[in-house]
Scaffold this motif. Structure first.
Motif, PDB file in Angstrom:
ATOM      1  N   ASP A   3       0.834  -1.202   0.000  1.00  0.00           N
ATOM      2  CA  ASP A   3       0.000   0.000   0.000  1.00  0.00           C
ATOM      3  C   ASP A   3       0.873   1.260   0.000  1.00  0.00           C
ATOM      4  O   ASP A   3       0.584   2.231  -0.701  1.00  0.00           O
ATOM      5  CB  ASP A   3      -0.916  -0.022   1.232  1.00  0.00           C
ATOM      6  CG  ASP A   3      -2.030   0.997   1.116  1.00  0.00           C
ATOM      7  OD1 ASP A   3      -2.700   1.025   0.068  1.00  0.00           O
ATOM      8  OD2 ASP A   3      -2.241   1.775   2.071  1.00  0.00           O
ATOM      9  N   TRP A  39      -4.043  -8.570  -1.402  1.00  0.00           N
ATOM     10  CA  TRP A  39      -3.856  -7.128  -1.613  1.00  0.00           C
ATOM     11  C   TRP A  39      -4.597  -6.650  -2.858  1.00  0.00           C
ATOM     12  O   TRP A  39      -5.253  -5.603  -2.845  1.00  0.00           O
ATOM     13  CB  TRP A  39      -2.359  -6.812  -1.721  1.00  0.00           C
ATOM     14  CG  TRP A  39      -2.087  -5.378  -2.010  1.00  0.00           C
ATOM     15  CD1 TRP A  39      -2.246  -4.326  -1.143  1.00  0.00           C
ATOM     16  CD2 TRP A  39      -1.623  -4.817  -3.247  1.00  0.00           C
ATOM     17  NE1 TRP A  39      -1.902  -3.140  -1.774  1.00  0.00           N
ATOM     18  CE2 TRP A  39      -1.515  -3.416  -3.055  1.00  0.00           C
ATOM     19  CE3 TRP A  39      -1.271  -5.355  -4.475  1.00  0.00           C
ATOM     20  CZ2 TRP A  39      -1.078  -2.561  -4.071  1.00  0.00           C
ATOM     21  CZ3 TRP A  39      -0.832  -4.504  -5.478  1.00  0.00           C
ATOM     22  CH2 TRP A  39      -0.747  -3.114  -5.264  1.00  0.00           C
ATOM     23  N   LEU A  41      -8.156  -6.275  -2.077  1.00  0.00           N
ATOM     24  CA  LEU A  41      -8.384  -5.118  -1.202  1.00  0.00           C
ATOM     25  C   LEU A  41      -8.274  -3.812  -1.995  1.00  0.00           C
ATOM     26  O   LEU A  41      -9.073  -2.893  -1.810  1.00  0.00           O
ATOM     27  CB  LEU A  41      -7.371  -5.104  -0.042  1.00  0.00           C
ATOM     28  CG  LEU A  41      -7.567  -6.187   1.018  1.00  0.00           C
ATOM     29  CD1 LEU A  41      -6.399  -6.162   2.015  1.00  0.00           C
ATOM     30  CD2 LEU A  41      -8.893  -6.005   1.758  1.00  0.00           C
ATOM     31  N   VAL A  42      -7.287  -3.727  -2.877  1.00  0.00           N
ATOM     32  CA  VAL A  42      -7.105  -2.510  -3.687  1.00  0.00           C
ATOM     33  C   VAL A  42      -8.319  -2.288  -4.573  1.00  0.00           C
ATOM     34  O   VAL A  42      -8.828  -1.167  -4.690  1.00  0.00           O
ATOM     35  CB  VAL A  42      -5.823  -2.583  -4.557  1.00  0.00           C
ATOM     36  CG1 VAL A  42      -5.810  -1.466  -5.592  1.00  0.00           C
ATOM     37  CG2 VAL A  42      -4.597  -2.465  -3.684  1.00  0.00           C
ATOM     38  N   SER A 100     -11.079  -1.028  -2.508  1.00  0.00           N
ATOM     39  CA  SER A 100     -10.774   0.321  -2.043  1.00  0.00           C
ATOM     40  C   SER A 100     -10.969   1.351  -3.159  1.00  0.00           C
ATOM     41  O   SER A 100     -11.587   2.405  -2.946  1.00  0.00           O
ATOM     42  CB  SER A 100      -9.336   0.363  -1.519  1.00  0.00           C
ATOM     43  OG  SER A 100      -9.009   1.668  -1.128  1.00  0.00           O
ATOM     44  N   HIS A 135     -13.516   4.455  -3.070  1.00  0.00           N
ATOM     45  CA  HIS A 135     -13.168   5.874  -2.926  1.00  0.00           C
ATOM     46  C   HIS A 135     -13.349   6.676  -4.212  1.00  0.00           C
ATOM     47  O   HIS A 135     -13.303   7.905  -4.177  1.00  0.00           O
ATOM     48  CB  HIS A 135     -11.782   6.078  -2.279  1.00  0.00           C
ATOM     49  CG  HIS A 135     -10.602   5.632  -3.065  1.00  0.00           C
ATOM     50  ND1 HIS A 135      -9.681   4.742  -2.566  1.00  0.00           N
ATOM     51  CD2 HIS A 135     -10.140   5.957  -4.283  1.00  0.00           C
ATOM     52  CE1 HIS A 135      -8.726   4.546  -3.456  1.00  0.00           C
ATOM     53  NE2 HIS A 135      -8.980   5.276  -4.508  1.00  0.00           N
ATOM     54  N   VAL A 148      -8.950   4.661   6.282  1.00  0.00           N
ATOM     55  CA  VAL A 148      -8.887   4.372   4.838  1.00  0.00           C
ATOM     56  C   VAL A 148      -9.429   5.553   4.037  1.00  0.00           C
ATOM     57  O   VAL A 148     -10.156   6.403   4.560  1.00  0.00           O
ATOM     58  CB  VAL A 148      -9.657   3.077   4.458  1.00  0.00           C
ATOM     59  CG1 VAL A 148      -9.042   1.853   5.104  1.00  0.00           C
ATOM     60  CG2 VAL A 148     -11.126   3.189   4.777  1.00  0.00           C
ATOM     61  N   SER A 183      -3.000   8.718  -1.121  1.00  0.00           N
ATOM     62  CA  SER A 183      -3.142   7.316  -0.689  1.00  0.00           C
ATOM     63  C   SER A 183      -4.226   6.604  -1.487  1.00  0.00           C
ATOM     64  O   SER A 183      -5.201   7.227  -1.927  1.00  0.00           O
ATOM     65  CB  SER A 183      -3.511   7.256   0.799  1.00  0.00           C
ATOM     66  OG  SER A 183      -2.488   7.792   1.591  1.00  0.00           O
ATOM     67  N   SER A 184      -4.049   5.298  -1.641  1.00  0.00           N
ATOM     68  CA  SER A 184      -5.059   4.489  -2.342  1.00  0.00           C
ATOM     69  C   SER A 184      -5.760   3.510  -1.405  1.00  0.00           C
ATOM     70  O   SER A 184      -6.740   2.884  -1.792  1.00  0.00           O
ATOM     71  CB  SER A 184      -4.413   3.675  -3.460  1.00  0.00           C
ATOM     72  OG  SER A 184      -3.892   4.537  -4.438  1.00  0.00           O
ATOM     73  N   GLY A 185      -5.214   3.346  -0.220  1.00  0.00           N
ATOM     74  CA  GLY A 185      -5.813   2.405   0.736  1.00  0.00           C
ATOM     75  C   GLY A 185      -5.854   3.057   2.112  1.00  0.00           C
ATOM     76  O   GLY A 185      -6.834   3.696   2.488  1.00  0.00           O
TER      77      GLY A 185
END
Ligand code: ZN
Length: 209
Positions: free
Chosen positions: A18, A84, A87-88, A91, A95, A113, A135-137
């Motif tokens: 991350d 991961w 999750l990405v 996420s 967002h 987050v 940030s991405s996460g």
């Protein structure tokens, strides 16, 4: 890292992936030939979950060597990479969406987050706002680097890139061609200077629920 217990190895791998994705995101804005491709993601004039998938194929290709370096440098096993990646995806769908969270929820979630409100500030036409919330996460990277902006209300933001403000600028054909054409100065509205920065509003932590 390979001798660590599996759950700890997984958590550390996800956290370091991350962080190195944060670094990659900054590079895609700071390195002119990477920005040529990343700008295609930013010219979308509506922020919604589809924006999460609207990356130029060139950016995806260019990210492959970076991803390989992340995996090699951190020592990421395949199962951790798989976790991961899921999750990405969750996420970035979250967002980039046009959800507006109740302030109490926003305040809590934004501590950990990236929320649509936070990432919307990164997609603002105002250059100082674009240069924040990378940030991405986890939001911790923006906290640590002093690049977190919490003080722009979601409704106040004009989404997009100042240099490409019209629907005709961002047709599919023009978007695909964008990296390979002469670049306009991205901070400037055509013939009209930089978009005005918003008055600094209260941060999400100062807003009443
Ligand atoms: Zn960006």
């Amino acid at each position: 890292m390979r001798r660590l217990p599996r759950p700890l190895h997984l958590i550390l791998a996800v956290v370091f992936l991350d962080y190195t994705l944060y670094a990659w995101h900054v590079l895609t804005h700071r390195v002119p030939w990477l920005w040529r491709f990343h700008v295609v993601h930013h010219v979308d004039r509506d922020l919604d979950a589809s924006t999460a998938l609207r990356f130029h194929a060139g950016e995806l290709v260019l990210s492959i060597p970076w991803r390989a370096m992340q995996i090699a440098a951190i020592g990421v096993p395949p199962y951790a990479l798989h976790v991961w990646q899921n999750l990405v995806l969750l996420s970035i769908l979250f967002h980039h969406s046009n959800l507006e969270l109740p302030i109490a929820v926003e305040r809590l979630v934004a501590r950990f987050v990236v929320t649509p409100r936070l990432h919307g500030i990164h997609h603002s036409m105002v250059p100082e706002e674009t240069n924040s919330n990378w940030s991405s996460g986890l939001t911790v990277w923006d906290y640590l680097h002093g690049t977190l902006r919490l003080d722009v209300p979601q409704q106040a933001i004009t989404i997009g890139v100042a240099a490409y403000p019209t629907p005709a600028d961002v047709t599919l054909a023009n978007s695909l061609a964008l990296p390979f054409t002469a670049q306009r100065p991205w901070r400037m509205l055509p013939g009209d200077g930089e978009p005005e920065a918003h008055q600094q509003g209260p941060t999400v932590n100062e807003l009443a629920p």
